[in-house]
Design a protein around this motif. Structure first.
Motif, PDB file in Angstrom:
ATOM      1  N   PRO A  35       0.827  -1.216   0.000  1.00 56.56           N
ATOM      2  CA  PRO A  35       0.000   0.000   0.000  1.00 56.56           C
ATOM      3  C   PRO A  35       0.860   1.264   0.000  1.00 56.56           C
ATOM      4  O   PRO A  35       1.931   1.290   0.615  1.00 56.56           O
ATOM      5  CB  PRO A  35      -0.797  -0.117   1.300  1.00 56.56           C
ATOM      6  CG  PRO A  35      -0.733  -1.546   1.679  1.00 56.56           C
ATOM      7  CD  PRO A  35       0.544  -2.082   1.129  1.00 56.56           C
ATOM      8  N   ARG A  36       0.367   2.283  -0.705  1.00 51.89           N
ATOM      9  CA  ARG A  36       1.135   3.524  -0.801  1.00 51.89           C
ATOM     10  C   ARG A  36       0.486   4.587   0.077  1.00 51.89           C
ATOM     11  O   ARG A  36      -0.740   4.588   0.264  1.00 51.89           O
ATOM     12  CB  ARG A  36       1.140   4.020  -2.254  1.00 51.89           C
ATOM     13  CG  ARG A  36       1.982   3.184  -3.190  1.00 51.89           C
ATOM     14  CD  ARG A  36       1.935   3.735  -4.590  1.00 51.89           C
ATOM     15  NE  ARG A  36       0.581   3.786  -5.130  1.00 51.89           N
ATOM     16  CZ  ARG A  36      -0.109   4.904  -5.300  1.00 51.89           C
ATOM     17  NH1 ARG A  36       0.428   6.068  -5.004  1.00 51.89           N
ATOM     18  NH2 ARG A  36      -1.320   4.858  -5.799  1.00 51.89           N
ATOM     19  N   PRO A  37       1.309   5.507   0.595  1.00 53.85           N
ATOM     20  CA  PRO A  37       0.711   6.603   1.364  1.00 53.85           C
ATOM     21  C   PRO A  37       0.166   7.675   0.416  1.00 53.85           C
ATOM     22  O   PRO A  37       0.786   7.968  -0.598  1.00 53.85           O
ATOM     23  CB  PRO A  37       1.896   7.130   2.172  1.00 53.85           C
ATOM     24  CG  PRO A  37       3.109   6.754   1.396  1.00 53.85           C
ATOM     25  CD  PRO A  37       2.780   5.568   0.535  1.00 53.85           C
ATOM     26  N   LYS A  38      -1.007   8.204   0.759  1.00 52.77           N
ATOM     27  CA  LYS A  38      -1.584   9.287  -0.049  1.00 52.77           C
ATOM     28  C   LYS A  38      -1.943  10.420   0.913  1.00 52.77           C
ATOM     29  O   LYS A  38      -2.611  10.209   1.933  1.00 52.77           O
ATOM     30  CB  LYS A  38      -2.835   8.774  -0.768  1.00 52.77           C
ATOM     31  CG  LYS A  38      -3.467   9.793  -1.675  1.00 52.77           C
ATOM     32  CD  LYS A  38      -4.538   9.125  -2.551  1.00 52.77           C
ATOM     33  CE  LYS A  38      -5.446  10.165  -3.180  1.00 52.77           C
ATOM     34  NZ  LYS A  38      -6.705  10.349  -2.433  1.00 52.77           N
ATOM     35  N   LEU A  39      -1.473  11.611   0.583  1.00 53.20           N
ATOM     36  CA  LEU A  39      -1.703  12.755   1.466  1.00 53.20           C
ATOM     37  C   LEU A  39      -3.191  12.997   1.658  1.00 53.20           C
ATOM     38  O   LEU A  39      -3.973  12.931   0.708  1.00 53.20           O
ATOM     39  CB  LEU A  39      -1.086  14.006   0.835  1.00 53.20           C
ATOM     40  CG  LEU A  39       0.332  14.381   1.288  1.00 53.20           C
ATOM     41  CD1 LEU A  39       0.775  15.638   0.570  1.00 53.20           C
ATOM     42  CD2 LEU A  39       0.406  14.564   2.791  1.00 53.20           C
ATOM     43  N   ILE A  40      -3.537  13.272   2.900  1.00 57.23           N
ATOM     44  CA  ILE A  40      -4.931  13.648   3.150  1.00 57.23           C
ATOM     45  C   ILE A  40      -4.995  15.159   3.027  1.00 57.23           C
ATOM     46  O   ILE A  40      -4.286  15.894   3.732  1.00 57.23           O
ATOM     47  CB  ILE A  40      -5.371  13.219   4.562  1.00 57.23           C
ATOM     48  CG1 ILE A  40      -5.148  11.706   4.754  1.00 57.23           C
ATOM     49  CG2 ILE A  40      -6.811  13.597   4.826  1.00 57.23           C
ATOM     50  CD1 ILE A  40      -5.280  11.248   6.187  1.00 57.23           C
ATOM     51  N   GLU A  41      -5.830  15.607   2.139  1.00 57.83           N
ATOM     52  CA  GLU A  41      -5.954  17.029   1.842  1.00 57.83           C
ATOM     53  C   GLU A  41      -6.267  17.804   3.133  1.00 57.83           C
ATOM     54  O   GLU A  41      -7.209  17.464   3.857  1.00 57.83           O
ATOM     55  CB  GLU A  41      -7.084  17.207   0.826  1.00 57.83           C
ATOM     56  CG  GLU A  41      -6.997  18.427  -0.062  1.00 57.83           C
ATOM     57  CD  GLU A  41      -5.869  18.385  -1.082  1.00 57.83           C
ATOM     58  OE1 GLU A  41      -5.369  19.455  -1.388  1.00 57.83           O
ATOM     59  OE2 GLU A  41      -5.500  17.275  -1.562  1.00 57.83           O
ATOM     60  N   GLY A  42      -5.460  18.834   3.433  1.00 54.14           N
ATOM     61  CA  GLY A  42      -5.785  19.709   4.549  1.00 54.14           C
ATOM     62  C   GLY A  42      -5.317  19.243   5.921  1.00 54.14           C
ATOM     63  O   GLY A  42      -5.343  19.999   6.879  1.00 54.14           O
ATOM     64  N   ASP A  43      -4.880  17.990   6.023  1.00 53.04           N
ATOM     65  CA  ASP A  43      -4.442  17.492   7.346  1.00 53.04           C
ATOM     66  C   ASP A  43      -2.961  17.795   7.525  1.00 53.04           C
ATOM     67  O   ASP A  43      -2.119  16.930   7.453  1.00 53.04           O
ATOM     68  CB  ASP A  43      -4.731  15.995   7.432  1.00 53.04           C
ATOM     69  CG  ASP A  43      -4.581  15.477   8.855  1.00 53.04           C
ATOM     70  OD1 ASP A  43      -4.262  16.290   9.751  1.00 53.04           O
ATOM     71  OD2 ASP A  43      -4.789  14.266   9.062  1.00 53.04           O
ATOM     72  N   GLU A  44      -2.647  19.082   7.723  1.00 51.13           N
ATOM     73  CA  GLU A  44      -1.254  19.494   7.806  1.00 51.13           C
ATOM     74  C   GLU A  44      -0.913  19.968   9.214  1.00 51.13           C
ATOM     75  O   GLU A  44      -1.755  20.497   9.919  1.00 51.13           O
ATOM     76  CB  GLU A  44      -0.986  20.609   6.780  1.00 51.13           C
ATOM     77  CG  GLU A  44      -1.056  20.092   5.362  1.00 51.13           C
ATOM     78  CD  GLU A  44      -0.829  21.185   4.343  1.00 51.13           C
ATOM     79  OE1 GLU A  44      -0.611  22.350   4.740  1.00 51.13           O
ATOM     80  OE2 GLU A  44      -0.865  20.878   3.138  1.00 51.13           O
ATOM     81  N   HIS A  45       0.335  19.727   9.569  1.00 51.92           N
ATOM     82  CA  HIS A  45       0.782  20.101  10.914  1.00 51.92           C
ATOM     83  C   HIS A  45       2.115  20.801  10.820  1.00 51.92           C
ATOM     84  O   HIS A  45       2.866  20.587   9.878  1.00 51.92           O
ATOM     85  CB  HIS A  45       0.939  18.858  11.792  1.00 51.92           C
ATOM     86  CG  HIS A  45      -0.297  18.021  11.861  1.00 51.92           C
ATOM     87  ND1 HIS A  45      -1.186  18.092  12.903  1.00 51.92           N
ATOM     88  CD2 HIS A  45      -0.795  17.101  10.995  1.00 51.92           C
ATOM     89  CE1 HIS A  45      -2.173  17.246  12.672  1.00 51.92           C
ATOM     90  NE2 HIS A  45      -1.963  16.635  11.517  1.00 51.92           N
ATOM     91  N   ILE A  46       2.380  21.614  11.823  1.00 53.51           N
ATOM     92  CA  ILE A  46       3.676  22.277  11.880  1.00 53.51           C
ATOM     93  C   ILE A  46       4.320  21.946  13.217  1.00 53.51           C
ATOM     94  O   ILE A  46       3.656  21.982  14.266  1.00 53.51           O
ATOM     95  CB  ILE A  46       3.529  23.806  11.704  1.00 53.51           C
ATOM     96  CG1 ILE A  46       3.154  24.077  10.245  1.00 53.51           C
ATOM     97  CG2 ILE A  46       4.823  24.517  12.076  1.00 53.51           C
ATOM     98  CD1 ILE A  46       3.044  25.526   9.897  1.00 53.51           C
TER      99      ILE A  46
END
Lengths: 590, 371, 190
Positions: free
Chosen positions: A498-509
């Motif tokens: 399985p490949r990782p796919k970015l979840i739109e908007g779930d960003e952290h700093i």
């Protein structure tokens, strides 16, 4: 009176006339055997690994291990399968109780009559596939004959570890090693997975027999850096261990470590026989495991060997890349000193291409071996990667190992999931930082050893799985924080993992002082002159070699990370050992 | 019979195949008329060299061998070897396993006695009894099959406990067989033990001198048939025999009949012992595992262990030199004494027709003499 | 523990007082081992039988100790009264193994001595009936000696069945698959 009574007694048997007989009646009804009946054998051919334990335990010598059609040998499978001589078998079922995989069982079938002796030879599972339905006597989980639990290894406590670079694993005591070695069934399947095909059952057997010196001899027969392997080997062997199928594999690595640690000076035990000088010279570029192994066995065979190493110590990545809490310096020194005794000449702080030209080495020697490893890191390809305090794990570990003071600040993020990433994280912990590992996939997908991952977690390393770094944010030219996004795992269209796919908007700093990249390395061939580069066949960054590690240029041999894909110390050692055969063959026409 | 015939000594060879014993063995008889003047035993027809074979086998590999030392009664052999090794190693046996072992040993005693009843009456020419008892023995053999997977050779008692726990509902099936056998005893009594023919044949025949019995190393039912109360289970209790309620059975008379009655009563007693075992059996594990059998070294030392088999004291002298294989396993089968030197002595003066009868009453077992 | 070994201690003391050449050790409750080094075994056995009540001779074992160049005979005696088993061990020179018979004390010792004579080659002086026991017409080495090689004997005397010659050694097969050779360090001097 008594006699009259006695004379009448037989007539009391008349009462049986009305009773149902106990004997079997016609038409003949075959009696059902008990659920545990021990009849003919059945073997689950796909589950069987051909370890031969059944054959070893059989006190009647009724079991042969034979090659059968359709079963190919491979990693963890000898390709052999048991055949029972039912003329000798006594149906004790020890083979079933001893079977490490549980593939062998006994059935409720027991009738066979024939004048033909060959018909008594039965390859269970092949000759009688239909008996799968009749399995009756199987291995018991609750009354085992084999020992499935490993003797636990003592370790420093997590909180204690982060205070220093003291070795984490404490090693087996004598009694523990004997007990652990006793679990082995001597099948030798581990050898199929070891890149160097070490004599594993033999040295484990020697440890079990309390003959550590003999173990050391077996070990040094084809591995001159066993103490290092005993501490940091990737131990492919343990992944195929027969006992590992239903239990915990034999701690092969720790046993090797135990054997080597028993003797402060291997020379005293091994008494190496060094052949008369044969007049041939070999130059070795790179003092890593591959070069050292080649050098050691070449020296034993009477070659004049010179190793050139850019770093201040020998060992290559095992010196520069592996942190000291896993592989302490004195252990490395002990092994290097022994090699020097054998006559390997070593030149540190000599960078080929800068301090000495490759051509000179080639001209001065009859053959050259290239074992330079992968020391140039891949870049992350992120904005902000050039900022101060955005560093590479390989460089970071090397600087720490050489003894430089490295300031990583209070908060560190390591990007990657391999052993190098974990090493960088654990070293950073020891330098006093709070550490977070960002990894694209799940924890179970991490290529690092599970023991390393667990060790890191014990030491307080925080792992963020499915976290993809997006940008390194700086302030005044220095790293300030890192932005990353969370990913979900989606099935691969091509059927891969399985490949990782970015979840739109779930960003952290995350506020950080240092970002350490650890996503892989490559080789640096810039020391080779152009003519050689033109002639030398290199594919995808790796030198192409034949079976005996000879490159497309006959007098140049190569091995180690810059040749093999497994990229671990034991593969490098195996390359070195094979190259010795190649070089001997090439120079001495053996 | 004429006077001339009576005086002429003739040599008769009885065996090696003959009724009344389990295995092959020959007796050379010097007779005048039908009275035996001298008996010489010849063994060697069944020598398999087990003791030597064991010296070349791993400790675990000895277990499939020892059970074959006595065909009708393999379990005391397994018990002895297991217990000897446990003594050398100091290995504990779980409580439940001890109970199961006693159950096995008692069931095995009953099975052996059933076979013996058949042999004893068969050698007296009473042929209904063997058909009954051998048939009834099969109910016990069925239990063995269900418990161990093997009917005759069980490979069940091994170091550290027993090989498998009881199957679901096994206890109930044992009780059923016990109930059946108990009720059958009445039939056996009528057919054999109270049978006038048997009484005439057995009483006063095969007299074993009471004082001699002790000196000669006689054990088991022949000893107790002299009224001497010795039984390994009481003299040196093993497993859980000291926690069960039972008494040593004796019978005065020193003849074939008294030996038969000892066995007859012990059969009944075994039923009671097995029932007690089933009542008291605790739950828990049945095996205390040891090292990997391929690399299993038993600590150097020696142990003499004994078990009361259906024929008396079965002893094992096991010597380990600390290696992977036994240095020596010496087996003392009760028949070794009963069936050779004692038999030769007892047959003198006996009737030819009583030879098998007497042999049977002593529990002669050639596979155990020769091993 | 010591109070439960009281009987054993008493017997040990008695033997020590009567026979200096007997080394007595208590193995466990109910088991005494006597290493008897004197020449007059019958006298010692008779003492055990008559004075200490070890009436029951369980068996006589013979153990071969070629490393000491000795045979060890172990006489197993049992006292019904005291429930104690004593093992009397006698060591004999392997080259000239000879000892006195115990048949006058226990007649059934005859069979045991016959077997040990046959299986180990020990002579029993005064034995009344030393004929063949189990092995008739045996002219090879006494088979229970450790240097009698069962495997060689079997290979010589019996025929192995045909059709199993294709059996392979797993370890060797694996070594060959990878073109490696397994060295043998078993017989090297340490």
């Amino acid at each position: 009176m008594k006699n009259i009574k006695g004379a009448l007694v037989p007539f009391s048997a008349l009462k049986y006339l009305g009773k149902k007989p106990h004997t079997v009646r016609y038409p003949f009804e075959k009696k059902k055997t008990a659920e545990r009946y021990r009849g003919f054998h059945f073997n689950e051919i796909e589950v069987c690994i051909g370890c031969g334990t059944c054959s070893t335990i059989c006190q009647n010598e009724a079991i042969d291990m034979i090659k059968i059609e359709g079963v190919e040998p491979g990693r963890g499978d000898s390709g052999l399968r048991p055949r029972i001589d039912n003329g000798r078998c006594c149906w004790c079922g020890l083979c079933v109780d001893m079977c490490p995989t549980g593939s062998l069982s006994l059935t409720d079938q027991y009738l066979h009559t024939s004048p033909d002796p060959d018909s008594y030879l039965l390859i269970p599972g092949v000759d009688n596939p239909e008996m799968k339905e009749n399995i009756s006597f199987t291995k018991s989980d609750t009354e085992p004959l084999l020992q499935f639990d490993r003797v636990p290894m003592r370790e420093l406590d997590g909180a204690e570890r982060v205070k220093s670079f003291a070795e984490v694993v404490l090693g087996y005591m004598q009694e523990e090693a004997r007990a652990e070695a006793t679990r082995c069934v001597d099948c030798g399947l581990c050898v199929t997975a070891c890149p160097d095909h070490m004599h594993i059952p033999e040295y484990i057997g020697a440890i079990a027999e309390a003959d550590d010196a003999k173990a050391l001899k077996y070990i040094y027969d084809n591995n001159p850096l066993p103490e290092m392997c005993g501490k940091v080997c990737t131990r492919q062997c343990e992944t195929v261990c027969a006992i590992g199928h239903l239990g915990e594999p034999i701690a092969i690595r720790w046993l090797k470590r135990y054997a080597t640690e028993q003797f402060p000076d291997p020379a005293a035990i091994l008494n190496p026989k060094i052949a008369e000088p044969n007049g041939k010279k070999v130059g070795i570029v790179g003092g890593g495991p591959a070069g050292l192994s080649a050098g050691y066995y070449l020296a034993l065979r009477g070659f004049d060997v010179n190793i050139y190493e850019a770093l201040p110590r020998m060992g290559g990545m095992t010196f520069a890349g592996i942190p000291k809490y896993r592989f302490p310096l004195d252990s490395l020194d002990k092994q290097i000193d022994y090699m020097k005794k054998v006559g390997v000449k070593m030149h540190n702080n000599v960078r080929v291409g800068k301090d000495i030209t490759f051509d000179k080495i080639r001209n001065d020697n009859d053959a050259v071996f290239i074992g330079i490893g992968f020391h140039v890191p891949y870049t992350l390809g992120l904005t902000g990667e050039d900022l101060e305090n955005s560093i590479q794990a390989i460089d970071f570990l090397r600087r720490v190992n050489i003894g430089e003071t490295v300031d990583v600040g209070k908060k560190v993020v390591v990007i990657g999931g391999g052993n190098v990433a974990i090493d960088a994280a654990r070293v950073s912990r020891r330098l006093g930082a709070e550490v977070t590992i960002l990894y694209r996939r799940r924890v179970e997908d991490m290529p690092a050893d599970w023991e390393e991952i667990e060790g890191a977690e014990d030491e307080g390393v925080h792992i963020v799985p499915q976290g993809i770094p997006l940008e390194i944010i700086g302030e005044n030219g220095k790293v300030k924080s890192i932005k990353y996004g969370m990913a979900e795992m989606v099935p691969d269209d091509k059927g891969g993992r399985p490949r990782p796919k970015l979840i739109e908007g779930d960003e952290h700093i995350l506020e950080v002082d240092t970002v350490i990249g650890a996503i892989g390395q490559e080789a640096d061939y810039s020391f080779l002159p152009k003519e050689i580069m033109d002639e030398l066949k290199i594919e995808r960054g790796r030198v192409v070699v034949n079976e005996l590690k000879q490159t497309s240029i006959p007098d140049i041999f190569a091995g180690g990370d810059n040749v093999n894909r497994t990229m671990d110390a034991i593969s490098a050692i195996a390359d070195g050992v094979r190259a010795v055969e190649g070089i001997s063959h090439y120079l001495l026409d053996e | 019979m004429s006077a001339i015939l009576q005086e002429k000594e003739t040599t008769l060879y009885l065996g090696p195949q003959h009724p009344g014993i389990t295995g092959n063995m020959m007796i050379e008889l010097k007779v005048t008329g039908d009275t035996i003047r001298k008996a010489t035993t010849h063994v060697g027809y069944l020598h398999r060299g087990f003791e030597k074979l064991m010296e070349e086998r791993l400790w675990m590999q000895c277990f499939p061998i020892v059970c074959r030392i006595c065909v009708p009664e393999p379990d005391p052999n397994e018990e002895n070897l297991a217990r000897a090794i446990e003594e050398l190693e100091g290995r504990e046996v779980p409580e439940r396993a001890k109970y199961i072992r006693v159950m096995m040993l008692e069931l095995s005693r009953m099975a052996t006695y059933l076979l013996w009843m058949g042999g004893q009456s068969g050698s007296a020419g009473l042929y209904t009894m063997p058909q009954w008892t051998v048939g009834d023995r099969d109910y016990i053999i069925d239990l063995f099959e269900e418990l161990t997977g093997g009917r005759v050779y069980h490979m069940y008692i091994w170091p550290g406990g027993v090989r498998r726990d009881l199957p679901e509902g096994f206890e109930g099936r044992v009780r059923k067989v016990l109930d059946y056998l108990e009720q059958r005893l009445t039939d056996y009594d009528r057919l054999l033990f109270e049978n006038a023919i048997f009484l005439r044949r057995a009483q006063g025949v095969g007299i074993l001198d009471k004082d001699m019995a002790m000196e000669w190393g006689v054990v088991g039912p022949p000893l107790r048939g002299c009224g001497i109360a010795h039984d390994v289970r009481k003299d040196e209790p093993y497993e859980v025999y000291d926690q069960l309620d039972w008494e040593v059975i004796t019978h005065e008379g020193s003849d074939v009949y008294s030996r038969a009655m000892v066995r007859r009563k012990e059969f009944e007693q075994s039923i009671s012992i097995v029932r007690q075992v089933l009542d008291k059996m605790p739950s828990g594990p049945v095996h205390n595992p040891g090292p990997n059998p391929l690399k299993w070294r038993v600590p150097a030392g020696e142990a003499y262990v004994k078990t009361e088999s259906a024929r008396g004291e079965f002893g094992y002298y096991v010597v380990s030199d600390g290696s992977l294989k036994p240095r020596r396993v010496h087996v003392r089968g009760p028949a070794y004494v009963h069936g050779v030197s004692l038999l030769e002595r007892m047959l003198v003066g006996a009737n030819i027709a009583d030879t098998s009868f007497i042999m049977n009453s002593l529990g002669t077992c050639p596979p155990e003499i020769e091993r | 523990m010591s109070d439960t070994l009281q009987k054993e201690e008493q017997i040990k003391a008695s033997i020590n007082a009567a026979f200096r050449s007997a080394k007595v050790s208590i193995q466990r409750k109910g088991r005494i081992i006597v290493e008897f080094r004197g020449g007059i075994l019958p006298a010692f056995a008779s003492y055990l039988k008559e004075y200490l009540n070890f009436k029951h001779l369980s068996m006589i074992s013979g153990v071969d100790w070629p490393e000491d160049n000795q045979f060890e005979l172990v006489y197993h005696l049992w006292s019904y009264e005291q429930s104690i088993h004593v093992m009397v061990k006698v060591r004999l020179d392997r080259e000239a193994a000879k000892t006195k018979t115990l048949t006058p004390l226990w007649e059934h010792a005859e069979t045991y001595e016959r077997e040990i004579h046959e299986m180990l080659g020990v002579e029993f002086e005064g034995h009344p009936n030393m004929r063949d026991f189990i092995l008739e017409d045996w002219d090879d080495l006494p088979p229970m000696r450790r240097d009698f090689m069962t495997r060689e004997y079997v290979d010589e005397v019996y025929e192995w069945r045909k059709g199993r010659e294709d059996a392979q050694d797993v370890r060797q097969t694996i070594a060959e698959q990878y073109n490696t050779e397994v060295p043998n360090f078993n017989n090297e001097d340490k």
